[in-house]
Write an enzyme that holds these catalytic residues in place. Structure first.
Site, PDB file in Angstrom:
ATOM      1  CG  HIS A  94       5.822   0.186   6.075  1.00  0.00           C
ATOM      2  ND1 HIS A  94       4.742   0.922   5.633  1.00  0.00           N
ATOM      3  CD2 HIS A  94       5.322  -0.814   6.835  1.00  0.00           C
ATOM      4  CE1 HIS A  94       3.636   0.380   6.119  1.00  0.00           C
ATOM      5  NE2 HIS A  94       3.955  -0.672   6.853  1.00  0.00           N
ATOM      6  CD  GLU A 146       3.287  -4.460   5.664  1.00  0.00           C
ATOM      7  OE1 GLU A 146       2.640  -4.841   6.638  1.00  0.00           O
ATOM      8  OE2 GLU A 146       3.745  -3.318   5.552  1.00  0.00           O
TER       9      GLU A 146
HETATM   10  P1  13P Z   1      -2.460  -2.768   9.286  1.00  0.00           P
HETATM   11  O1  13P Z   1      -2.298  -4.058  10.035  1.00  0.00           O
HETATM   12  O2  13P Z   1      -3.001  -1.662  10.121  1.00  0.00           O
HETATM   13  O3  13P Z   1      -3.214  -2.971   8.012  1.00  0.00           O
HETATM   14  O4  13P Z   1      -0.991  -2.289   8.879  1.00  0.00           O
HETATM   15  C1  13P Z   1      -0.161  -3.169   8.221  1.00  0.00           C
HETATM   16  C2  13P Z   1       1.191  -2.591   8.191  1.00  0.00           C
HETATM   17  O5  13P Z   1       1.447  -1.614   7.516  1.00  0.00           O
HETATM   18  C3  13P Z   1       2.216  -3.214   9.038  1.00  0.00           C
HETATM   19  O6  13P Z   1       3.482  -2.752   8.713  1.00  0.00           O
END
Ligand code: 13P
Length: 224
Positions: A94, A146
Site C-alpha cells: 500500500h 491506487e
Molecule cells: P480512500 O478510499 O480513503 O481514498 O483510501 C483508498 C485506500 O487507500 C484504500 O486502500
C-alpha cells in the site's frame, strides 16, 4: 456481469469498539452474489473480526506483511502468523507503507509469501511497481491500482484514466497468461462506485474511508 470484488481497508480509522460494532453489522448484511466483500481491519483486531465474520461470505484480510522473513522481526506481521489465525490473504505494498519504507520492494515480501501460497492484494501506483515476472496462477493474486493523489483526498481518478491504466495492466497479464483481477482504489464512495464497478476493465474497488461507515459501505456493495 461477473462478480466484482469490494475490499474495505479500515486502516487505523476505527477504535476497538467501532471496529467490532461495524464487523457485527456487516455480519448481518445480505451480500448479493455479484459482490465478493473483503474487510481489512487494523491488525490489532484482525483475529476478533475474523471470528465475527467467519460464518459469512466476507473474507477478512491483513493490511500488511513485513518485508523481513525473520521470526525475530519485532512488530512485524508475517504470512505464517496470519495463516495461524485463519487469515489467508493480505494487502501488500500500500502506498502508505511504501511512504514509510523508502526501500520497499514487493519482491522482498513475495519471496516469503509465494512459497507459503499466501494470497495477496498488491497495491501499485505505477505499472513499474508490478513484478510481473514473479506473479503466477498458482494461488490468488489481486492487483489494485491506487494513484497516491486519489487516496483520502476526495479526488477520484477519471473513468478514462482508470480504464487506461487497467487496460495496460490487463494487456501485460494477458501476454503472460495470468488471470489476475485488477481493482481501483482512491476516494471510492457511494456516489461513484456504480460507475467504477460497472467498467468492464475494473474487477472491483479498494475502499478506504467510505468503508468505515456502515451506510456508505452498504451503498457501495449494493450499487451494482
Ligand atoms: P480512500 O478510499 O480513503 O481514498 O483510501 C483508498 C485506500 O487507500 C484504500 O486502500
Amino acid at each position: 456481469m461477473k462478480q466484482k470484488i469490494v475490499i474495505g481497508n479500515w486502516k487505523n480509522y476505527l477504535d476497538v469498539h467501532e471496529t467490532l460494532e461495524l464487523a457485527t453489522k456487516i455480519s448481518n448484511e445480505e451480500i448479493q452474489d455479484n459482490i465478493k466483500l473483503m474487510i481489512s481491519p487494523c491488525n490489532l483486531y484482525l483475529n476478533k473480526v475474523n471470528q465475527i465474520l467467519k460464518e459469512t461470505s466476507v473474507e477478512v484480510i491483513g493490511q500488511n506483511i513485513t518485508s523481513y522473513e525473520s521470526s525475530s522481526d519485532t512488530g512485524g506481521v508475517t504470512a505464517i502468523g496470519l495463516k495461524n489465525i485463519g487469515v489467508n490473504r493480505s494487502i501488500i505494498g500500500h502506498s502508505e507503507v511504501r511512504k514509510r519504507n523508502k526501500t520497499f520492494k514487493s519482491e522482498d515480501i513475495l519471496k516469503q509469501i509465494i512459497p507459503a501460497k499466501f494470497n495477496f492484494v498488491l497495491c501499485f501506483e505505477t505499472i513499474e511497481q508490478i513484478p510481473f515476472n514473479i506473479l503466477n496462477n498458482d494461488f490468488e493474486i489481486i492487483l489494485a491500482y491506487e494513484p497516491v493523489w486519489a487516496i483520502g483526498t476526495g479526488e477520484t481518478a477519471s473513468i478514462e484514466h482508470i480504464n487506461e491504466i487497467h487496460s495496460l495492466v490487463k494487456a501485460e497479464l494477458l501476454g503472460l497468461n495470468l488471470e489476475i483481477p485488477v481493482l481501483y482504489g482512491g476516494s471510492v464512495n457511494p456516489n461513484n462506485s456504480n460507475e467504477i464497478l460497472t467498467q468492464e476493465l475494473v474487477d472491483g474497488v479498494l475502499v478506504g474511508g467510505a468503508s468505515t461507515k456502515y451506510e456508505d459501505l452498504h451503498k457501495i456493495i449494493n450499487s451494482i
